[in-house]
Design an enzyme around this catalytic site. Sequence first.
Site, PDB file in Angstrom:
ATOM      1  N   GLU A 112       2.827  10.822 -17.691  1.00  0.00           N
ATOM      2  CA  GLU A 112       2.282   9.542 -18.202  1.00  0.00           C
ATOM      3  C   GLU A 112       1.412   9.625 -19.372  1.00  0.00           C
ATOM      4  O   GLU A 112       0.717  10.675 -19.844  1.00  0.00           O
ATOM      5  CB  GLU A 112       1.172   9.274 -17.107  1.00  0.00           C
ATOM      6  CG  GLU A 112       0.466   7.675 -17.215  1.00  0.00           C
ATOM      7  CD  GLU A 112      -0.580   7.211 -16.217  1.00  0.00           C
ATOM      8  OE1 GLU A 112      -0.981   6.171 -16.100  1.00  0.00           O
ATOM      9  OE2 GLU A 112      -0.895   7.989 -15.472  1.00  0.00           O
TER      10      GLU A 112
ATOM     11  N   LYS B 259       2.907  -0.658 -16.620  1.00  0.00           N
ATOM     12  CA  LYS B 259       2.241  -0.246 -15.576  1.00  0.00           C
ATOM     13  C   LYS B 259       1.606  -1.507 -14.807  1.00  0.00           C
ATOM     14  O   LYS B 259       0.725  -2.220 -15.685  1.00  0.00           O
ATOM     15  CB  LYS B 259       1.184   0.815 -15.899  1.00  0.00           C
ATOM     16  CG  LYS B 259       0.570   1.292 -14.561  1.00  0.00           C
ATOM     17  CD  LYS B 259      -0.563   2.428 -15.128  1.00  0.00           C
ATOM     18  CE  LYS B 259      -1.293   3.183 -13.913  1.00  0.00           C
ATOM     19  NZ  LYS B 259      -2.303   4.272 -14.095  1.00  0.00           N
TER      20      LYS B 259
ATOM     21  N   CYS C  40       2.638   6.325 -12.145  1.00  0.00           N
ATOM     22  CA  CYS C  40       1.282   6.813 -11.604  1.00  0.00           C
ATOM     23  C   CYS C  40       1.019   6.065 -10.352  1.00  0.00           C
ATOM     24  O   CYS C  40       1.563   5.931  -9.305  1.00  0.00           O
ATOM     25  CB  CYS C  40       0.211   7.188 -12.574  1.00  0.00           C
ATOM     26  SG  CYS C  40      -0.698   8.434 -11.987  1.00  0.00           S
TER      27      CYS C  40
END
Length: 266
Positions: free
Chosen positions: A40, A110, A145
């Site tokens: 990430e 994200k 994540c």
Amino acid sequence: MKICAIPYDIIYADVENNLISVAHQLNQVEPDTDIVVLPELFTTSFIPESALIAEKAELTTGHTVETLKRWAQYFGFAIAGSFLATDGKGHFYNKAFFVEPMGDVTFTDKRHLFPISSESKTYTPGSTFPPTIRFRGWNIRLIVCYDLRFPVWTRNQPDNLYDLLLVPSNWPVSRVKQFKLLLSARAVENQIYTVGCNRTGSDKFGDYTTGMSVIFDNLGDDIKETRRNGHIYALLDLRNLKEGRERFPAYRSTDNFTIDLTPAVR
């Protein structure tokens, strides 16, 4: 499908030197590899300061993405990860990418921004569902994540939309048990392969030890092989995956639902 994940120590907020480091790593990737997964925010790590975010964030047509496209074309494999992006209008994103050798690029933002840090205050959450990427006969999905903690976000419905979940991450060793547990759970419940590529090193938010990056099969078994340079590999078998789904067709019992894409940060 041969996949490689490259855990490495990201230099804080130093785009150019991180690109140099990754170029060195990519030169060591085995030539028959199909996909390489990076951690990430692979060129900056997580930046909390608003002024520095504005300085380092790039457009999707910027230097980082153009470099990724050149690498993918040169090496002949796809490259996935996430980087610090901007729309040029004052919004900043933790933007995942999947760059193919022919130049096609898929992006997704994200969705779930980590509330313990300032990510949820300084970044903008994704507002669309992650797309399914078709690459070399596989259907692939990409999340980032903290998205991993939300099973609805990865639910493989209806009827097995995807086969492989890629998860570039910046997950601290203090929660390594949960990281591996969640990756295994997403693999089992969706009858897919999962790849969690985590950074190494440390920053002011935590430590990131070697050995955290993993690759799980649809039974929840870690199938990675670690090379001397720290790269992890696995051979993924689509035929076996599909046969396993038919032997145990749990997907046919899946509950149907829709997702409300109102703002994730409330």
